[in-house]
Write an enzyme that holds these catalytic residues in place. Sequence first.
Site, PDB file in Angstrom:
ATOM      1  CE  LYS A  89      -3.207  -2.574   0.943  1.00 51.45           C
ATOM      2  NZ  LYS A  89      -2.607  -1.507   0.122  1.00 51.45           N
TER       3      LYS A  89
ATOM      4  CG  ASN B 153      -1.027   2.139  -6.624  1.00 49.54           C
ATOM      5  OD1 ASN B 153      -2.022   1.447  -6.565  1.00 49.54           O
ATOM      6  ND2 ASN B 153      -0.651   2.645  -7.793  1.00 49.54           N
ATOM      7  CB  THR B 154      -0.873   7.430  -5.398  1.00 52.47           C
ATOM      8  OG1 THR B 154      -2.075   6.741  -5.055  1.00 52.47           O
ATOM      9  CG2 THR B 154      -1.238   8.775  -6.008  1.00 52.47           C
TER      10      THR B 154
ATOM     11  CB  ALA C 183      -1.163   4.237   2.708  1.00 53.44           C
ATOM     12  N   GLY C 184       0.608   6.668   1.363  1.00 49.82           N
ATOM     13  CA  GLY C 184       1.046   8.033   1.606  1.00 49.82           C
ATOM     14  C   GLY C 184       2.492   8.315   1.271  1.00 49.82           C
TER      15      GLY C 184
ATOM     16  N   GLY D  85      -2.831   7.826  -1.174  1.00 45.80           N
ATOM     17  CA  GLY D  85      -2.814   8.756  -2.296  1.00 45.80           C
ATOM     18  C   GLY D  85      -2.452  10.185  -1.971  1.00 45.80           C
TER      19      GLY D  85
END
Lengths: 66, 256
Positions: B97, B206-207, B184-185, B158
């Site tokens: 990535k 992820n987060t 993301a986000g 995040g």
Amino acid sequence: MEIYLNGQSREVPDSILAADLIKRSCSRPELVICELNGAILGREHWPATTIKPGDRIELVSFVGGG
Amino acid sequence: MDDTFILGGKSFVSRFLLGTGKFKNKTELTASILSSGAQIVTVALRRIDLERDHENILEYIPEGITLLTNTSGARTAEEAVRLARLARASGHGHWVKVEVINDSKYLLPDNAATVDATAALAAEGFIVLPYVTPDLYTARQLEKAGAAAVMPLGSFIGSGQGLRTRDMIKVLIDEISIPVIVDAGIGAPSHACEAMEMGAAAVLVNTAVAIAANPPLAAQSFARAVEAGRAGHLSRLAQPQPAANPSSPLTGFLFE
């Protein structure tokens, strides 16, 4: 002799082999990837590679990340 | 209906990708991978701690999972290429990535540097998944450069803000032929569902999972949302209407 290991100056025995340096730097050499002076040093070369004064060694491994 | 997800020449059942960062407790990472059925997870590369032992993340990732190493830490295309090569030297695969970030406030990727790194790495045989701010021209260049997918951000890494860039993501989905993986986000399953309804090929979280009070349950909820959104997309729902359209018949009323 002085070398740079993960960005830090270190005193190590003269003519130490890469394999020995790595073994004393971490508990699980099998999980480590090595870069010597900007080039990847495959583990098959560790036992036969002699570290020289001023060498820059990076030892990296996988961590969690997104 | 065969809806196999083909990516980088491999087929996958799950369209939910999981990041492995920020888990308070690594056993929750393992449980999250299992509960969600994620088949692709991201990892990073860092210098080992020379003072003390730390756990290796690979011990918490089940066998058979495809490892996608990110180039987090890279500020230039050259650094990204260097990290990718190190990852490949580990023997754990050649999926990368590409993440080139030179901004610590918003963590926005450098699209131009990402294109350069992608071209270099694709030429070396890597399966490259570049992480970018959604931009049509960047996406076209990435496609031309040999990327296996494009990974446009939904909102800041995040931040959990959801699909702030939805209109631009939609442009990519409509105009680009390689898979679009929103990354993301994503803060809630509804965001993941929305991305899939729009036609994204997959989603990476992820987060939101790692910092939930119950990560394995959160991971499962995201995976289900991805499935629901994908089915919604494939079922070809009707467009919204400006006014009402009755659901019950207009004849045979009891009261004339």
